[in-house]
Design a protein around this motif. Structure first.
Motif, PDB file in Angstrom:
ATOM      1  N   ARG A  28       5.350   2.150   5.691  1.00 42.84           N
ATOM      2  CA  ARG A  28       3.985   3.036   5.528  1.00 42.84           C
ATOM      3  C   ARG A  28       4.303   3.342   3.983  1.00 42.84           C
ATOM      4  O   ARG A  28       5.197   3.151   3.347  1.00 42.84           O
ATOM      5  CB  ARG A  28       4.279   4.160   6.434  1.00 42.84           C
ATOM      6  N   VAL A  44      -0.496   5.752   4.884  1.00 35.66           N
ATOM      7  CA  VAL A  44      -1.245   4.805   5.558  1.00 35.66           C
ATOM      8  C   VAL A  44       0.001   3.676   5.962  1.00 35.66           C
ATOM      9  O   VAL A  44       1.158   3.517   5.489  1.00 35.66           O
ATOM     10  CB  VAL A  44      -2.297   3.955   4.703  1.00 35.66           C
ATOM     11  N   THR A  45      -0.420   2.939   7.215  1.00 32.26           N
ATOM     12  CA  THR A  45       0.263   1.812   7.652  1.00 32.26           C
ATOM     13  C   THR A  45      -0.132   0.575   7.005  1.00 32.26           C
ATOM     14  O   THR A  45      -0.720   0.648   5.860  1.00 32.26           O
ATOM     15  CB  THR A  45      -0.257   1.447   9.042  1.00 32.26           C
ATOM     16  N   SER A  47      -1.473  -2.108   7.713  1.00 30.23           N
ATOM     17  CA  SER A  47      -2.719  -2.441   7.669  1.00 30.23           C
ATOM     18  C   SER A  47      -4.000  -1.591   7.092  1.00 30.23           C
ATOM     19  O   SER A  47      -5.112  -1.961   6.847  1.00 30.23           O
ATOM     20  CB  SER A  47      -3.299  -2.807   9.370  1.00 30.23           C
ATOM     21  N   THR A  49      -4.317   1.757   8.062  1.00 26.09           N
ATOM     22  CA  THR A  49      -4.932   2.599   8.951  1.00 26.09           C
ATOM     23  C   THR A  49      -4.291   3.934   8.557  1.00 26.09           C
ATOM     24  O   THR A  49      -2.919   4.332   8.449  1.00 26.09           O
ATOM     25  CB  THR A  49      -4.466   2.473  10.445  1.00 26.09           C
TER      26      THR A  49
END
Length: 84
Positions: A28, A44-45, A47, A49
């Motif tokens: 993250r 955020v991750t 990807s 998200t």
């Protein structure tokens, strides 16, 4: 990267408040964006998200300090940042 964190100091009218957003798990990261009159800090991750979001009026933000995660030392341990 886990350990990245951002401190935000905001004028509340009666003083100041301090907030902290931190990347809590591996993979993250913390992203900062400013658009119009809003400053947004998002965890955020990989990807992209969003996990956690904090929004502040830009006119009220006094300080925004980024603290990148420290690199591991030669023995594999991470410095704590609190020297003694």
């Amino acid at each position: 990267m886990k350990g990245d964190r951002v401190e935000i100091v905001v004028d509340t009218g009666n003083g100041v408040s301090s907030y902290e957003i931190m990347a809590t798990k591996a993979g993250r990261r913390v992203e900062i964006s400013t658009s119009r009159n809003v400053t947004e800090v998002v965890e955020v991750t990989r990807s992209g998200t969003p996990i956690r979001t904090a929004r502040f009026l830009s006119a009220r933000v006094i300080a925004l300090v980024e603290h990148p995660a420290s690199e591991p030392s030669a023995d594999g341990s991470r410095p704590t940042g609190h020297e003694g």
